[in-house]
Design a protein around this motif. Sequence first.
Motif, short mmCIF file in Angstrom:
data_model
loop_
_atom_site.label_atom_id
_atom_site.label_comp_id
_atom_site.label_asym_id
_atom_site.label_seq_id
_atom_site.Cartn_x
_atom_site.Cartn_y
_atom_site.Cartn_z
N ASN A 120 -24.05 -28.62 -4.80
CA ASN A 120 -24.60 -28.30 -6.11
C ASN A 120 -26.12 -28.46 -6.14
N LEU A 121 -26.61 -29.42 -5.34
CA LEU A 121 -28.07 -29.61 -5.27
C LEU A 121 -28.75 -28.36 -4.72
N PHE A 122 -28.12 -27.75 -3.72
CA PHE A 122 -28.69 -26.55 -3.12
C PHE A 122 -28.68 -25.38 -4.09
N VAL A 123 -27.55 -25.24 -4.84
CA VAL A 123 -27.47 -24.16 -5.82
C VAL A 123 -28.55 -24.34 -6.90
N LEU A 124 -28.71 -25.58 -7.37
CA LEU A 124 -29.73 -25.86 -8.38
C LEU A 124 -31.14 -25.62 -7.83
N GLN A 125 -31.34 -25.96 -6.57
CA GLN A 125 -32.65 -25.71 -5.97
C GLN A 125 -32.95 -24.22 -5.91
N GLY A 126 -31.94 -23.43 -5.57
CA GLY A 126 -32.13 -21.98 -5.53
C GLY A 126 -32.42 -21.40 -6.90
N MET A 127 -31.84 -22.01 -7.95
CA MET A 127 -32.04 -21.50 -9.30
C MET A 127 -33.37 -21.94 -9.90
N THR A 128 -33.76 -23.19 -9.65
CA THR A 128 -34.92 -23.77 -10.33
C THR A 128 -36.19 -23.83 -9.48
N LYS A 129 -36.04 -23.66 -8.14
CA LYS A 129 -37.16 -23.78 -7.19
C LYS A 129 -37.78 -25.18 -7.18
N ARG A 130 -37.02 -26.15 -7.66
CA ARG A 130 -37.49 -27.54 -7.66
C ARG A 130 -37.21 -28.19 -6.31
N ASP A 131 -37.94 -29.30 -6.02
CA ASP A 131 -37.72 -30.06 -4.80
C ASP A 131 -36.33 -30.72 -4.85
N ILE A 132 -35.62 -30.68 -3.73
CA ILE A 132 -34.24 -31.17 -3.72
C ILE A 132 -34.16 -32.68 -3.97
N ALA A 133 -35.20 -33.42 -3.58
CA ALA A 133 -35.22 -34.86 -3.85
C ALA A 133 -35.28 -35.12 -5.36
N TRP A 134 -36.07 -34.31 -6.06
CA TRP A 134 -36.15 -34.44 -7.52
C TRP A 134 -34.80 -34.11 -8.17
N ILE A 135 -34.15 -33.05 -7.68
CA ILE A 135 -32.85 -32.65 -8.23
C ILE A 135 -31.81 -33.75 -8.00
N ALA A 136 -31.81 -34.33 -6.78
CA ALA A 136 -30.88 -35.43 -6.48
C ALA A 136 -31.12 -36.62 -7.40
N LYS A 137 -32.38 -36.90 -7.68
CA LYS A 137 -32.73 -38.04 -8.53
C LYS A 137 -32.21 -37.84 -9.95
N VAL A 138 -32.38 -36.63 -10.52
CA VAL A 138 -31.96 -36.41 -11.91
C VAL A 138 -30.44 -36.29 -12.03
N CYS A 139 -29.77 -35.99 -10.91
CA CYS A 139 -28.30 -35.92 -10.92
C CYS A 139 -27.65 -37.28 -10.66
N MET A 140 -28.42 -38.26 -10.19
CA MET A 140 -27.86 -39.54 -9.78
C MET A 140 -27.10 -40.29 -10.88
N PRO A 141 -27.55 -40.26 -12.16
CA PRO A 141 -26.76 -40.94 -13.20
C PRO A 141 -25.32 -40.44 -13.27
N TYR A 142 -25.12 -39.16 -12.97
CA TYR A 142 -23.78 -38.58 -13.05
C TYR A 142 -22.92 -39.03 -11.86
#
Length: 431
Positions: free
Chosen positions: A384-406
């Motif tokens: 899911n991190l990769f899909v979100l990265q493809g959609m948002t063009k954000r850094d994957i470390a940032w995406i992993a950080k914001v998903c961590m609470p879940y």
Amino acid sequence: MNDMAITALLIVTLFALLGSGVWIGLTLAGVAWIGMELFSSRPAGDAMAVTIWGSASSWTLTALPLFVWMGEILFRTKLSESMFRGLAPWVNALPGRLLHTNIIGSTIFAAVSGSSAATCATIGKMTVPELTRRGYPAEKIVGSLGGASTLGLLIPPSIIMIVYGVAAEVSIAKLFVGGVLPGLMLAALFSGHLMVWALLNPNKVPKADASMTLAQKLAESRHLIPVVLLIAGVIGSIYTGIATATEAAAIGVVGALILSAAQGSLNWGSFKESLLGATRLYCMIALILAGAAFLTLSMGYIGLPRHLAEFVTGLNLSPGVLLIALALFYILLGCFLDGISMIVLTMGVILPTVTAAGIDLIWFGIFIVIVVEMAQITPPVGFNLFVLQGMTKRDIAWIAKVCMPYFFIMVLALLLLWWFPGIVTWMPSRM
């Protein structure tokens, strides 16, 4: 080299390639090639060609690009705006307001697609631009989408449950029924997290729209009718047995095109843009899937999953400690393998130990699915991190950080299932 040394080498290689900017799918394939070339006797080139072709030509995968295309069509119509207009009066009173549309939308669509990637891509295409336009924080938009879209694996129909049911020789229908309450519970926990965050950070939540009477709320709900009809058509075709998941996805695309035409937003330009957008997003996903398939084959030839499973079963742990060890084990495997591959490669070794520990196999199936969900948002290979990265063009470390609470919310869900196993077993026991 022993298993731990091989694992460490492959993880370091994976991070090095990702850090150097190599495409994710090529990184996975590269790590697989290194592993197979150095630690197995199978020729890596031949295996890579066969595996990638098999992954790319899979008929069961056809549903994914169709669902992605459906999301692209909806993104370019007024349907996403209509969904927000219909939901806004009901969620505006909740702390977090429209952020809950990610949770509600993912929960509903999970019952359509059975895939976390399709759920993430489709719901994200509708909600991310709208929530961003309305001023909601990017970290909460992306985090709530990444967490909630994992429900695609838990709420039936679920491909991974079918695979587990076949491997464990348990009723797939009971697994499907057993996943309903845990799925709804997890969705409620996700929404609860958003409420707590909103109460602690009221200045980060945009102001609510003007309050409405019940009659006005019901009047605004009419905007949900097109979306509800589309979802009902897709879900209904699956549950009545009229269509397979792939055929239902095609129904969704046709329905989205018809609704788009009815709203006057369908023209050659929007049709072409939706098709090209879906093609680009799916090609990114398909390359990752191909790389993951080759990595799975490589791990199988090296024997790493089987050796790790044998190590865990040889510890003779109590049921509670065994489940903790298995959760850690599957999260570790999630660094390399997709969920279905984890189950296929390890169940033969794990199941006798689980059965001997007196753990209900229906309950264990839901446990495994939630752990696999956790792996979907766990780096380095959280799909899911990769899909979100493809959609948002954000850094994957940032995406992993914001998903961590879940991720931690899913840990809480596993604890609740351990303390109250009836959440899983009550409905199947009534069948």
